[in-house]
Design a protein around this motif. Sequence first.
Motif, PDB file in Angstrom:
ATOM      1  N   GLY A 195       0.829  -1.207   0.000  1.00 24.00           N
ATOM      2  CA  GLY A 195       0.000   0.000   0.000  1.00 24.00           C
ATOM      3  C   GLY A 195       0.862   1.255   0.000  1.00 24.00           C
ATOM      4  O   GLY A 195       0.620   2.199  -0.769  1.00 24.00           O
ATOM      5  N   ALA A 196       1.892   1.268   0.852  1.00 24.57           N
ATOM      6  CA  ALA A 196       2.796   2.419   0.910  1.00 24.57           C
ATOM      7  C   ALA A 196       3.489   2.604  -0.438  1.00 24.57           C
ATOM      8  O   ALA A 196       3.666   3.737  -0.917  1.00 24.57           O
ATOM      9  N   ALA A 197       3.850   1.492  -1.098  1.00 27.49           N
ATOM     10  CA  ALA A 197       4.507   1.571  -2.406  1.00 27.49           C
ATOM     11  C   ALA A 197       3.576   2.175  -3.444  1.00 27.49           C
ATOM     12  O   ALA A 197       3.989   3.008  -4.258  1.00 27.49           O
ATOM     13  N   ALA A 198       2.306   1.761  -3.421  1.00 30.18           N
ATOM     14  CA  ALA A 198       1.335   2.295  -4.387  1.00 30.18           C
ATOM     15  C   ALA A 198       1.164   3.798  -4.184  1.00 30.18           C
ATOM     16  O   ALA A 198       1.103   4.571  -5.144  1.00 30.18           O
ATOM     17  N   ILE A 199       1.110   4.224  -2.916  1.00 28.92           N
ATOM     18  CA  ILE A 199       0.969   5.659  -2.615  1.00 28.92           C
ATOM     19  C   ILE A 199       2.207   6.407  -3.101  1.00 28.92           C
ATOM     20  O   ILE A 199       2.115   7.497  -3.683  1.00 28.92           O
ATOM     21  N   ARG A 210       8.729  11.254   0.645  1.00 32.29           N
ATOM     22  CA  ARG A 210       9.744  10.994   1.662  1.00 32.29           C
ATOM     23  C   ARG A 210       9.148  10.234   2.848  1.00 32.29           C
ATOM     24  O   ARG A 210       9.705   9.259   3.342  1.00 32.29           O
ATOM     25  N   ARG A 211       7.940  10.710   3.263  1.00 30.46           N
ATOM     26  CA  ARG A 211       7.285  10.078   4.405  1.00 30.46           C
ATOM     27  C   ARG A 211       7.000   8.605   4.119  1.00 30.46           C
ATOM     28  O   ARG A 211       7.269   7.731   4.942  1.00 30.46           O
ATOM     29  N   PHE A 212       6.477   8.335   2.899  1.00 29.44           N
ATOM     30  CA  PHE A 212       6.123   6.950   2.608  1.00 29.44           C
ATOM     31  C   PHE A 212       7.340   6.075   2.332  1.00 29.44           C
ATOM     32  O   PHE A 212       7.286   4.869   2.531  1.00 29.44           O
ATOM     33  N   ALA A 213       8.431   6.690   1.883  1.00 26.71           N
ATOM     34  CA  ALA A 213       9.663   5.903   1.751  1.00 26.71           C
ATOM     35  C   ALA A 213      10.131   5.448   3.126  1.00 26.71           C
ATOM     36  O   ALA A 213      10.543   4.295   3.314  1.00 26.71           O
ATOM     37  N   ILE A 214      10.023   6.344   4.120  1.00 26.10           N
ATOM     38  CA  ILE A 214      10.424   5.972   5.488  1.00 26.10           C
ATOM     39  C   ILE A 214       9.484   4.894   6.041  1.00 26.10           C
ATOM     40  O   ILE A 214       9.930   3.883   6.602  1.00 26.10           O
TER      41      ILE A 214
END
Lengths: 313, 177
Positions: A195-199, A210-214
């Motif tokens: 999910g984080a990757a899709a976002i 940056r936030r979702f990469a973390i």
Amino acid sequence: MREEIIVSGRMNPMVDPHLQIWHWQIPLYLFLGGLAAGILFFAALFYINGKEKDNPAAVKLAPFLTPILLIFGLIALFFDLRHKAFFWQLYTNIKLQSPMSWGAWTLMVITPVSFIWCALHIKELLPKWDWKYDWLKALETFFNRYKKALAWVMLIYSVILGIYTGILLSAFNARPLWNTSILGPLFLASGMSAGAAAILILSRSKEEKRRFAIIDLIIIGIELFLIVHMFMGFLASTQVQIEAARLFLGGPYTMSFWIFVVIIGMIVPAVLEILELRKFHVPAVVAAILVLFGSVMLRFIIVYAGQASRWLY
Amino acid sequence: MRYAMAVDTKKCVGCSDCVVACQTENKVPVGYCRDWIVEVTDGTYPQLEMEIRSERCNHCENAPCVRCCPTGASHFAEGGIVLVTPNQCIGCGACIASCPYDARFPHPDGHVDKCTFCIHRIKNGLKPACAAVCPTKCIYFGDLDDPNSEVSVILKKRKSKTLIPEAGTVPHLYFLI
């Protein structure tokens, strides 16, 4: 040397010589469901804590994928059924001991919720959108008023959906590879990571990326921990579970699991994300696509390998 | 009432009569079977030991197939017999995956199929087809709660085992050893 030869006259299709009852439909659904659960979880989370302005892709854009993912997942599940005309029996029964019954009812809640969530944000995606009918407008105002409650429902049910995809398999004592309670958290983490990757792919904001990469990096760390933990558990358990672990430790699934799931699906994207956070110019999309690939492979390999693992008697 | 079956591994010759009788009695589709023969050869030549077993659904007391069925199609009938109601079964395969004995299979019609202990025959006072035809009379059937039933008597007299009891299923299919 002790030898044992077992000869059986049984050759039931899809059961012998080893179980092959579940094909591509189930792992595909487990992936789509897990991915949808991950996206909806972050949408609900950042809406509830009031950070929707900072995370436009997570709260407003990515959820538009979820109804499509869930519908395709449901279609895949329907294809898996061999007695299709009786599928409605799922919804005339509630079986608390059956994870599949839980899953069917969870989908019954989360699918409409994902549609409603998209409907509440469609005007921001398509500014000229018009609901045309008054009752639809009335519905929109109604759900807008209770949006916070809706977000809470979405948060809780997305976690149930994500964890259930693993529990579905771990409830089968007959397949030692699946029969580990780690599978629930592992599939939940894998869904969240997807999910984080899709976002990450959809986001246009540097801050949000940056936030979702973390976030993704942290979840990959958790996944790796869970995988190590799973094998430790297997190797310290009974003979059948040691045999199950051997499928991945020298057995036929060794290469595919460690290369596709662990290296390409977790370690490489984690390294790429670390490089990106350290201001190297790495396209974030590459890491995100690898995470999604690893997430698909994890489901396929676990579902297929699990059917090859069995009690020996 | 708890129905159970005991198969004498010392008398069974592995002729497969029970398999054919079941297929005929229950109109099992061609290429499928509800019961089957397992031959185990154990040891190092020339010290070999052989065991022949006529196997089928274990009609477990703690049946994982009944537990995981999402619609209730898999259920306990009278005497603890595990049955599938075809018109309630959606063919999802969960029960097939849950059975450590792999005793279930997908019927070509779509629903899941398995041994019924010939419940239609028991109700009429007959033995299951496999037990009725066995030429060495090595299959015993009856009620565990009745101390005078064929199966209770033989289980008291002889040593027996069940298959993978450590799976926690509490099987009702015994093997005399």
